[in-house]
Design an enzyme around this catalytic site. Structure first.
Site, PDB file in Angstrom:
ATOM      1  N   VAL A 104       0.863  -1.182   0.000  1.00  0.00           N
ATOM      2  CA  VAL A 104       0.000   0.000   0.000  1.00  0.00           C
ATOM      3  C   VAL A 104       0.894   1.225   0.000  1.00  0.00           C
ATOM      4  O   VAL A 104       1.932   1.242   0.660  1.00  0.00           O
ATOM      5  CB  VAL A 104      -0.934   0.006   1.227  1.00  0.00           C
ATOM      6  CG1 VAL A 104      -1.710   1.310   1.315  1.00  0.00           C
ATOM      7  CG2 VAL A 104      -1.882  -1.181   1.189  1.00  0.00           C
ATOM      8  N   CYS A 105       0.501   2.227  -0.771  1.00  0.00           N
ATOM      9  CA  CYS A 105       1.221   3.496  -0.828  1.00  0.00           C
ATOM     10  C   CYS A 105       2.677   3.240  -1.240  1.00  0.00           C
ATOM     11  O   CYS A 105       2.953   2.427  -2.119  1.00  0.00           O
ATOM     12  CB  CYS A 105       1.088   4.207   0.517  1.00  0.00           C
ATOM     13  SG  CYS A 105       1.491   5.968   0.507  1.00  0.00           S
TER      14      CYS A 105
END
Length: 231
Positions: A104-105
């Site tokens: 994520v990210c």
């Protein structure tokens, strides 16, 4: 009703992690059913997040059980984590046996530095998206990107979308819809400023200045990580 197959999820925990990158998808994935979630770090000491509070690891690198799902969250601490030999050794080992290798990210940049995104379509936070190609990834500007067993989410809040999309892949869309309803995930943000395309110029400039102060030299260090990526 058939018993759900067991799933073990491991999230990497490192100093200065963006906690929502981890806690958002963890909250969603905790509702997979018959699931175990590990927060894995070098020690069991509290790990400071960028939100000003700490998270407690549940298991050390040396004791972690092989996960079915490996998830790497992002944050300004990603660069330090990517430069840490013990962290990267555990990530590569866990990824080798995982059914799903995810992030994520800016966690995708750590996967990239580990050599785990070469030839895969991937996304990351919009402000670091330009680094993906240097790690051999195929950059895609989408909120969640699936490519074989790699799943990458965009910036921070995209971790919830990521968790729901992965839930659908694992347990079916009906189960994912149930989880979405249970969390009342029905976004209606008060402002239309959630992407660089929609934010005004002044807000964008303020963010860029803040990021530069918070992580000085990050771009140069990320380029250096890409240059020494393993074959």
């Amino acid at each position: 009703m058939a018993e759900l197959s067991p799933i073990r999820v491991a999230f990497l925990l490192f100093p200065n992690v963006t906690q929502l990158d981890l806690t958002g998808p963890a909250q969603v994935l905790s509702r997979l059913g018959n699931v175990t979630i590990d927060l894995v770090a070098a020690t069991l000491d509290p790990v400071p997040t960028d939100a000003g509070f700490a998270l407690l690891p549940t298991v050390r690198f040396d004791d972690a059980v092989q996960p079915d799902i490996l998830c790497i969250p992002g944050g300004f601490g990603v660069t330090d984590a990517s430069e840490d030999a013990a962290t990267m050794a555990w990530v590569r080992s866990a990824a080798a046996g995982a059914t799903w290798v995810t992030s994520v990210c800016t966690g995708s940049l750590l996967l990239g530095a580990a050599g785990l995104l070469r030839g895969y379509r991937a996304t990351t936070h919009w402000a670091q998206h330009h680094h993906l190609a240097a790690f051999g990834a195929i950059p895609v500007r989408e909120r969640v990107v699936f490519d074989r067993n790699r799943v990458t989410g965009g910036g921070v809040t995209a971790g919830i979308d990521f968790g729901l999309a992965l839930t659908a892949a694992l347990r079916g869309e009906d189960h994912a819809r149930l989880v979405q309803l249970s969390l009342e995930y029905d976004p209606a943000p008060p402002f239309d400023a959630g992407s660089p395309e929609r934010a005004d110029a002044a807000t964008l400039a303020r963010y860029q200045a803040l990021a530069a102060r918070s992580a000085p030299g990050r771009d140069a260090r990320t380029r250096a990580l890409a240059a020494r990526m393993p074959d």
